[in-house]
Design a protein around this motif. Structure first.
Motif, short mmCIF file in Angstrom:
data_model
loop_
_atom_site.label_atom_id
_atom_site.label_comp_id
_atom_site.label_asym_id
_atom_site.label_seq_id
_atom_site.Cartn_x
_atom_site.Cartn_y
_atom_site.Cartn_z
N ASP A 22 -5.67 -18.41 31.84
CA ASP A 22 -5.07 -17.08 30.73
C ASP A 22 -6.02 -17.21 29.61
N VAL A 23 -6.42 -18.40 28.93
CA VAL A 23 -7.22 -18.53 27.90
C VAL A 23 -8.51 -18.03 28.06
N THR A 25 -9.37 -15.89 30.49
CA THR A 25 -9.30 -14.40 30.67
C THR A 25 -9.48 -13.70 29.13
N ASP A 26 -8.55 -14.05 28.16
CA ASP A 26 -8.63 -13.76 26.89
C ASP A 26 -10.04 -13.78 26.31
N ILE A 29 -12.14 -11.21 27.59
CA ILE A 29 -11.84 -9.38 27.36
C ILE A 29 -12.65 -9.36 25.94
N ILE A 30 -12.33 -10.41 25.05
CA ILE A 30 -12.73 -10.34 23.77
C ILE A 30 -14.18 -10.13 23.73
N ASP A 78 -16.80 -18.85 21.89
CA ASP A 78 -15.62 -19.06 21.27
C ASP A 78 -15.30 -20.30 20.69
#
Length: 108
Positions: A22-23, A25-26, A29-30, A78
């Motif tokens: 999930d992280v 994926t985020d 997206i960013i 990130d």
């Protein structure tokens, strides 16, 4: 609105197993929404997929696909990642499996 396949890109080189799916994926997206990455509105990210280190990003607008593909180098950065990771971004095609095999056999 263009067909979903026409608004989708294949991302190879996603760091696998470092963070929760999930992280990651985020983070994807960013990355693909940032204007510095020639990005735009993301409709959907498919990650993880059956291919290790591969994600599919679908944009709201097909024009964003063209601008993302024009950017020479995508580097996934990130603060949650220990370093930046180069990504290989290619146009989605139905026969994506032969493309992925090519990537695995011939390292970048």
């Amino acid at each position: 609105q263009a067909a979903k396949s026409a608004r989708t890109v294949v991302i190879a080189g996603v760091p696998d197993g470092l963070l929760h799916d999930d992280v990651m994926t985020d983070i994807l997206i960013i990355h693909f929404q940032m204007s510095k990455n020639n990005g735009g509105d993301v409709e959907e990210v498919m990650y993880p997929t059956r291919k290790k280190g591969v994600a599919y990003v679908t944009f709201e607008d097909q024009e964003v696909v063209e601008s993302v593909l024009k950017k020479g180098e995508h580097r996934l950065e990130d603060k949650r990642l220990s370093r930046c990771y180069p990504l290989k971004v290619t146009r989605y095609c139905e026969d994506v499996s032969s493309f992925i095999i090519h990537l695995v056999v011939l390292p970048l």
